[in-house]
Design an enzyme around this catalytic site. Sequence first.
Site, mmCIF file in Angstrom:
data_model
loop_
_atom_site.group_PDB
_atom_site.id
_atom_site.type_symbol
_atom_site.label_atom_id
_atom_site.label_comp_id
_atom_site.label_asym_id
_atom_site.label_seq_id
_atom_site.Cartn_x
_atom_site.Cartn_y
_atom_site.Cartn_z
ATOM 1 N N ASP A 72 -2.381 12.981 36.378
ATOM 2 C CA ASP A 72 -2.093 12.989 34.950
ATOM 3 C C ASP A 72 -2.051 14.442 34.522
ATOM 4 O O ASP A 72 -2.974 15.206 34.813
ATOM 5 C CB ASP A 72 -3.117 12.208 34.135
ATOM 6 C CG ASP A 72 -2.534 11.836 32.774
ATOM 7 O OD1 ASP A 72 -1.485 11.167 32.750
ATOM 8 O OD2 ASP A 72 -3.102 12.227 31.742
ATOM 9 N N GLY A 153 10.547 18.791 33.775
ATOM 10 C CA GLY A 153 9.697 18.658 32.600
ATOM 11 C C GLY A 153 9.774 19.882 31.692
ATOM 12 O O GLY A 153 10.856 20.356 31.341
ATOM 13 N N HIS A 180 -0.521 24.400 37.649
ATOM 14 C CA HIS A 180 -1.640 23.480 37.454
ATOM 15 C C HIS A 180 -1.710 22.462 38.578
ATOM 16 O O HIS A 180 -2.781 22.191 39.118
ATOM 17 C CB HIS A 180 -1.504 22.783 36.107
ATOM 18 C CG HIS A 180 -0.181 22.112 35.887
ATOM 19 N ND1 HIS A 180 1.034 22.713 36.155
ATOM 20 C CD2 HIS A 180 0.136 20.861 35.433
ATOM 21 C CE1 HIS A 180 2.017 21.886 35.876
ATOM 22 N NE2 HIS A 180 1.509 20.752 35.431
#
Length: 198
Positions: A72, A153, A180
């Site tokens: 996530d 994205g 990340h």
Amino acid sequence: MRLLLATRNAHKVEEFHELLPSIDFIPWPSDAPEIPESGAFFQDNALQKATYARDWWKAQGLPPVDGFLADDSGICVDALWGGPGVLSARFANHLSQDAKNRLLLSMLPEGSARSARFVCVLALAPTAGAPFTVGGAVEGTLAFEPRGTDGFGYDPIFIPEGHDQTFGELGSNIKHALSHRGRAAGDLKKRLGQNPTQ
């Protein structure tokens, strides 16, 4: 090691193959139900997705795997009070990604700080045993317009700290070292090396 990857996002599947080449990933089946993600935080959603995937897979009696991995992640913009955050994938979902990126940039108040960060939490639910999470984040700023065609994205509007180019311009090798998801995957690799799934 063989892991079920709890996502239908083809870009994420490709990144995980690149970030963790020693792991044999099985993508979430196309005929499987949508995986719920109703948590308020990245960690909540990642754990929910990993445990849902494990329970569904076991209930179908499908071939055993070593574990179930869920991601996530999202972009958190300071001028938007941390948004879109956990709603990044669902933000303006009726629009193309380029239109979403431009809309997000247009929402920043004039003269506001452009600081932002990408956050990723990975949850691994072993076939037997308690699930755990690892995470990664990268600080940066938002560009004034989308730049670059690499990545996916929000990559074309995010400039990582210490660089002048967006993730959409930097290329996958540099992105993976900074991102990340790259940092979270690195922590997962260390964790698996110390305590493999059972």
